[in-house]
Design a protein around this motif. Structure first.
Motif, PDB file in Angstrom:
ATOM      1  N   ASP A 114      11.615 -12.944   4.680  1.00  0.00           N
ATOM      2  CA  ASP A 114      11.274 -12.997   6.097  1.00  0.00           C
ATOM      3  C   ASP A 114      11.196 -11.569   6.606  1.00  0.00           C
ATOM      4  O   ASP A 114      12.145 -10.804   6.450  1.00  0.00           O
ATOM      5  CB  ASP A 114      12.334 -13.767   6.886  1.00  0.00           C
ATOM      6  CG  ASP A 114      12.326 -15.257   6.575  1.00  0.00           C
ATOM      7  OD1 ASP A 114      11.253 -15.781   6.207  1.00  0.00           O
ATOM      8  OD2 ASP A 114      13.376 -15.899   6.716  1.00  0.00           O
ATOM      9  N   LEU A 115      10.050 -11.205   7.200  1.00  0.00           N
ATOM     10  CA  LEU A 115       9.832  -9.847   7.683  1.00  0.00           C
ATOM     11  C   LEU A 115       9.436  -9.858   9.143  1.00  0.00           C
ATOM     12  O   LEU A 115       8.619 -10.694   9.560  1.00  0.00           O
ATOM     13  CB  LEU A 115       8.704  -9.160   6.896  1.00  0.00           C
ATOM     14  CG  LEU A 115       8.989  -8.686   5.478  1.00  0.00           C
ATOM     15  CD1 LEU A 115       9.119  -9.843   4.524  1.00  0.00           C
ATOM     16  CD2 LEU A 115       7.869  -7.774   5.011  1.00  0.00           C
ATOM     17  N   PHE A 116       9.996  -8.923   9.897  1.00  0.00           N
ATOM     18  CA  PHE A 116       9.568  -8.710  11.269  1.00  0.00           C
ATOM     19  C   PHE A 116       9.283  -7.235  11.463  1.00  0.00           C
ATOM     20  O   PHE A 116      10.062  -6.371  11.055  1.00  0.00           O
ATOM     21  CB  PHE A 116      10.625  -9.139  12.288  1.00  0.00           C
ATOM     22  CG  PHE A 116      10.269  -8.706  13.685  1.00  0.00           C
ATOM     23  CD1 PHE A 116       9.248  -9.334  14.370  1.00  0.00           C
ATOM     24  CD2 PHE A 116      10.901  -7.628  14.276  1.00  0.00           C
ATOM     25  CE1 PHE A 116       8.873  -8.895  15.639  1.00  0.00           C
ATOM     26  CE2 PHE A 116      10.542  -7.189  15.542  1.00  0.00           C
ATOM     27  CZ  PHE A 116       9.522  -7.823  16.221  1.00  0.00           C
ATOM     28  N   ASP A 117       8.151  -6.943  12.086  1.00  0.00           N
ATOM     29  CA  ASP A 117       7.770  -5.581  12.459  1.00  0.00           C
ATOM     30  C   ASP A 117       6.693  -5.725  13.541  1.00  0.00           C
ATOM     31  O   ASP A 117       5.921  -6.683  13.508  1.00  0.00           O
ATOM     32  CB  ASP A 117       7.208  -4.822  11.258  1.00  0.00           C
ATOM     33  CG  ASP A 117       6.984  -3.355  11.557  1.00  0.00           C
ATOM     34  OD1 ASP A 117       7.960  -2.579  11.484  1.00  0.00           O
ATOM     35  OD2 ASP A 117       5.836  -2.978  11.874  1.00  0.00           O
ATOM     36  N   PRO A 118       6.633  -4.781  14.477  1.00  0.00           N
ATOM     37  CA  PRO A 118       5.588  -4.896  15.500  1.00  0.00           C
ATOM     38  C   PRO A 118       4.177  -4.990  14.933  1.00  0.00           C
ATOM     39  O   PRO A 118       3.367  -5.778  15.405  1.00  0.00           O
ATOM     40  CB  PRO A 118       5.780  -3.638  16.343  1.00  0.00           C
ATOM     41  CG  PRO A 118       7.249  -3.370  16.246  1.00  0.00           C
ATOM     42  CD  PRO A 118       7.600  -3.721  14.814  1.00  0.00           C
ATOM     43  N   ASP A 119       3.863  -4.205  13.875  1.00  0.00           N
ATOM     44  CA  ASP A 119       2.495  -4.247  13.334  1.00  0.00           C
ATOM     45  C   ASP A 119       2.392  -4.079  11.821  1.00  0.00           C
ATOM     46  O   ASP A 119       1.306  -4.130  11.266  1.00  0.00           O
ATOM     47  CB  ASP A 119       1.622  -3.197  14.023  1.00  0.00           C
ATOM     48  CG  ASP A 119       2.120  -1.778  13.809  1.00  0.00           C
ATOM     49  OD1 ASP A 119       3.038  -1.549  12.991  1.00  0.00           O
ATOM     50  OD2 ASP A 119       1.582  -0.880  14.481  1.00  0.00           O
ATOM     51  N   PHE A 120       3.470  -3.824  11.123  1.00  0.00           N
ATOM     52  CA  PHE A 120       3.519  -3.640   9.671  1.00  0.00           C
ATOM     53  C   PHE A 120       2.731  -2.428   9.180  1.00  0.00           C
ATOM     54  O   PHE A 120       2.357  -2.340   8.016  1.00  0.00           O
ATOM     55  CB  PHE A 120       3.089  -4.909   8.923  1.00  0.00           C
ATOM     56  CG  PHE A 120       4.114  -5.998   9.032  1.00  0.00           C
ATOM     57  CD1 PHE A 120       5.274  -5.959   8.282  1.00  0.00           C
ATOM     58  CD2 PHE A 120       3.939  -7.034   9.928  1.00  0.00           C
ATOM     59  CE1 PHE A 120       6.242  -6.939   8.415  1.00  0.00           C
ATOM     60  CE2 PHE A 120       4.906  -8.031  10.054  1.00  0.00           C
ATOM     61  CZ  PHE A 120       6.058  -7.981   9.294  1.00  0.00           C
ATOM     62  N   ALA A 121       2.516  -1.449  10.060  1.00  0.00           N
ATOM     63  CA  ALA A 121       1.769  -0.254   9.676  1.00  0.00           C
ATOM     64  C   ALA A 121       2.489   0.583   8.623  1.00  0.00           C
ATOM     65  O   ALA A 121       1.828   1.243   7.815  1.00  0.00           O
ATOM     66  CB  ALA A 121       1.464   0.608  10.903  1.00  0.00           C
ATOM     67  N   VAL A 122       3.810   0.574   8.593  1.00  0.00           N
ATOM     68  CA  VAL A 122       4.522   1.381   7.598  1.00  0.00           C
ATOM     69  C   VAL A 122       4.954   0.583   6.372  1.00  0.00           C
ATOM     70  O   VAL A 122       5.410   1.165   5.391  1.00  0.00           O
ATOM     71  CB  VAL A 122       5.744   2.126   8.196  1.00  0.00           C
ATOM     72  CG1 VAL A 122       5.321   3.043   9.310  1.00  0.00           C
ATOM     73  CG2 VAL A 122       6.804   1.176   8.644  1.00  0.00           C
ATOM     74  N   PHE A 123       4.806  -0.709   6.395  1.00  0.00           N
ATOM     75  CA  PHE A 123       5.101  -1.496   5.201  1.00  0.00           C
ATOM     76  C   PHE A 123       3.950  -1.334   4.213  1.00  0.00           C
ATOM     77  O   PHE A 123       2.785  -1.411   4.607  1.00  0.00           O
ATOM     78  CB  PHE A 123       5.263  -2.979   5.553  1.00  0.00           C
ATOM     79  CG  PHE A 123       6.616  -3.337   6.093  1.00  0.00           C
ATOM     80  CD1 PHE A 123       7.558  -3.955   5.284  1.00  0.00           C
ATOM     81  CD2 PHE A 123       6.953  -3.057   7.410  1.00  0.00           C
ATOM     82  CE1 PHE A 123       8.807  -4.294   5.778  1.00  0.00           C
ATOM     83  CE2 PHE A 123       8.199  -3.389   7.916  1.00  0.00           C
ATOM     84  CZ  PHE A 123       9.134  -4.006   7.098  1.00  0.00           C
ATOM     85  N   PRO A 124       4.230  -1.147   2.934  1.00  0.00           N
ATOM     86  CA  PRO A 124       3.153  -0.941   1.952  1.00  0.00           C
ATOM     87  C   PRO A 124       2.513  -2.259   1.493  1.00  0.00           C
ATOM     88  O   PRO A 124       2.325  -2.490   0.306  1.00  0.00           O
ATOM     89  CB  PRO A 124       3.877  -0.218   0.810  1.00  0.00           C
ATOM     90  CG  PRO A 124       5.278  -0.734   0.871  1.00  0.00           C
ATOM     91  CD  PRO A 124       5.556  -0.941   2.344  1.00  0.00           C
ATOM     92  N   LEU A 125       2.188  -3.124   2.449  1.00  0.00           N
ATOM     93  CA  LEU A 125       1.637  -4.439   2.101  1.00  0.00           C
ATOM     94  C   LEU A 125       0.263  -4.362   1.458  1.00  0.00           C
ATOM     95  O   LEU A 125      -0.175  -5.320   0.829  1.00  0.00           O
ATOM     96  CB  LEU A 125       1.571  -5.327   3.350  1.00  0.00           C
ATOM     97  CG  LEU A 125       2.905  -5.679   3.994  1.00  0.00           C
ATOM     98  CD1 LEU A 125       2.680  -6.506   5.258  1.00  0.00           C
ATOM     99  CD2 LEU A 125       3.819  -6.408   3.022  1.00  0.00           C
ATOM    100  N   GLY A 126      -0.418  -3.237   1.596  1.00  0.00           N
ATOM    101  CA  GLY A 126      -1.747  -3.093   1.018  1.00  0.00           C
ATOM    102  C   GLY A 126      -1.762  -2.454  -0.362  1.00  0.00           C
ATOM    103  O   GLY A 126      -2.812  -2.328  -0.976  1.00  0.00           O
ATOM    104  N   SER A 127      -0.594  -2.084  -0.879  1.00  0.00           N
ATOM    105  CA  SER A 127      -0.569  -1.408  -2.176  1.00  0.00           C
ATOM    106  C   SER A 127      -0.720  -2.392  -3.327  1.00  0.00           C
ATOM    107  O   SER A 127      -0.334  -3.562  -3.226  1.00  0.00           O
ATOM    108  CB  SER A 127       0.735  -0.617  -2.345  1.00  0.00           C
ATOM    109  OG  SER A 127       1.803  -1.480  -2.665  1.00  0.00           O
TER     110      SER A 127
END
Length: 162
Positions: A34-47
């Motif tokens: 479960d993840l919460f973040d305003p926009d996930f800009a710093v999470f490396p979800l695109g790597s």
């Protein structure tokens, strides 16, 4: 066979350290993230590495839930994540917060109600990671559940693609 995760609390204050702790939390996850973040800009979800880890997590039957204020960054910058949504939409939920919750500024990832990576404020990298410490997860778990309940679905997979 994977080594058991030992109890640990690690503090961090750089993006590289945050990403390292997030990847460790992802590797430790077995059934739920479960993840919460305003926009996930710093999470490396695109790597590609996170994509491969999440695909393995989903193949084992894991469930991922993301709550955010806006999906715009994911839509514009994470095509791999959008493919995950298409391929594993039955195990992946994304919700956006209503206006009344847009003042929430922390950021966290909870794995299996046992592991936690959190930034104290989404505009900064300072935070901590807790592994194998269920008591550290209690408050963020309640916060996430409340956020999830109040939020509405976004980024749903459809027959036309996304």
């Amino acid at each position: 066979m994977q080594e058991p995760v030992r109890e640990a609390v690690v503090r961090f204050d750089t993006r590289a350290e945050f990403e390292s702790q997030f990847r460790a939390c992802l590797a430790a996850a077995r059934t739920r993230l479960d993840l919460f973040d305003p926009d996930f800009a710093v999470f490396p979800l695109g790597s590609s590495e996170v994509d491969a880890s999440l695909r393995e997590f989903f193949r084992r039957g894991g469930v991922l839930r993301l709550a955010m204020h806006s999906p715009a960054h994911i839509e514009g910058h994470y095509p791999r994540f959008l493919r995950l949504l298409r391929d594993y939409g039955h195990l992946l939920g994304c919700r956006s917060t209503p206006k009344g919750l847009r003042n929430l500024t922390d950021s966290f990832c909870i794995a299996d109600d046992l592991h936690l990576v959190r930034r104290f404020h989404s505009a900064h990298m300072r935070g901590e990671a807790s592994f194998a410490l269920a008591q550290a997860v209690e408050l963020p778990r309640h916060r996430f559940d409340a956020i999830w309940t109040e939020s509405f679905s976004v980024l749903q997979s459809t027959t036309t693609g996304l």
